[in-house]
Design a protein around this motif. Structure first.
Motif, short mmCIF file in Angstrom:
data_model
loop_
_atom_site.label_atom_id
_atom_site.label_comp_id
_atom_site.label_asym_id
_atom_site.label_seq_id
_atom_site.Cartn_x
_atom_site.Cartn_y
_atom_site.Cartn_z
N TYR A 267 0.82 -1.21 0.00
CA TYR A 267 0.00 0.00 0.00
C TYR A 267 0.85 1.26 0.00
O TYR A 267 0.41 2.31 -0.49
CB TYR A 267 -0.98 -0.02 1.18
N THR B 81 1.42 1.77 -3.53
CA THR B 81 0.21 2.31 -4.12
C THR B 81 0.15 3.83 -3.94
O THR B 81 -0.10 4.57 -4.90
CB THR B 81 -1.04 1.66 -3.48
N MET C 144 -6.66 4.68 -6.73
CA MET C 144 -5.74 3.86 -5.94
C MET C 144 -6.05 2.37 -6.10
O MET C 144 -5.14 1.54 -6.08
CB MET C 144 -5.79 4.26 -4.47
N HIS D 228 -3.29 -0.39 -6.95
CA HIS D 228 -2.95 -1.52 -6.07
C HIS D 228 -3.02 -2.84 -6.83
O HIS D 228 -2.18 -3.73 -6.61
CB HIS D 228 -3.88 -1.58 -4.86
#
Length: 233
Positions: free
Chosen positions: A27, A30, A46, A50
């Motif tokens: 993350y 990301t 996002m 991801h």
């Protein structure tokens, strides 16, 4: 780049992805990509980013940005991602059980290799987070491959560094891109869901089994594909 090669030739091995598999960084990547895109005036959700983390940066851009675009900005976007991600290095944390899993594989007689497509400087930060160099025989970075995941070049480099064949190893990863890359070489992949990809998606991609985390895999190591590799005739 091989490490600790003097510890002797081992006949079987376990290859590990790092980001999202051993270190809780998916993350963070990301967010770093999202900020890099925003700096370029691009609004990419996002969730879409991801789902692409784990691919090489060049392939991630091709997947997320329109075909036929002006690619002259790609290098600056990738550089921005690297710059933003480097600010997260102090926040990196290994998943529970990651170091113990590497240690157990090493003590069980496997060659242990990090098959990562991270930038060399990012890989060094990840390795510092793991604190497990004494259990690692070899590690690869983006410098060791012409093509990024889901192409298998990184895994081929890890095999070369350990002196093993595809039939001698199991791969552990968290993204479908890991599974696809290993499948091209006929390497079975254990999928970990700790990177944020669900079990069903990893199984559909071809993972031979699913575990929640390094700790879960360590707890069930004897019954896993790694344990079965160790007991094969």
């Amino acid at each position: 780049m091989p490490t600790n090669g003097s510890r002797g030739r081992r006949k079987l091995g376990v290859l590990f992805d790092v980001d999202g598999t051993l270190v809780d960084s998916s993350y963070l990547h990301t967010v770093a990509w999202w900020q890099a895109f925003r700096q370029a005036g691009l609004d990419i959700p996002m969730a879409s980013i991801h789902r692409s983390v784990g691919m090489g940066g060049d392939k991630l851009l091709n997947r997320l940005l329109p075909p036929g675009r002006d690619t002259s900005r790609d290098a600056s976007i990738m550089a921005a991602h690297g710059a933003v991600f480097s600010t997260f290095w102090p926040a990196l944390r290994a998943f529970d059980g990651a170091r113990d899993l590497l240690a157990q594989c090493y003590e069980s007689g496997f060659a242990v290799a990090l098959a990562s497509s991270a930038r060399e400087q990012d890989l060094q930060a990840l390795r510092s987070t793991l604190r497990a160099d004494s259990f690692i025989h070899a590690a690869t970075s983006a410098n060791d491959a012409k093509r990024s995941k889901p192409d298998p070049d990184i895994l081929e480099a890890a095999l070369d560094a350990t002196g093993l064949q595809a039939g001698d190893v199991v791969y552990v990863g968290d993204a479908v891109w890991d599974v696809y890359a290993a499948a091209r070489l006929g390497i079975p992949t254990i999928g970990l869901t700790c990177g944020g990809t669900g079990a069903a998606e990893l199984l559909e991609a071809g993972a031979v089994e699913i575990r929640e985390s390094p700790r879960d895999l360590l707890t069930n190591l004897r019954d896993s594909a790694i344990g079965k590799l160790a007991t094969r005739p």
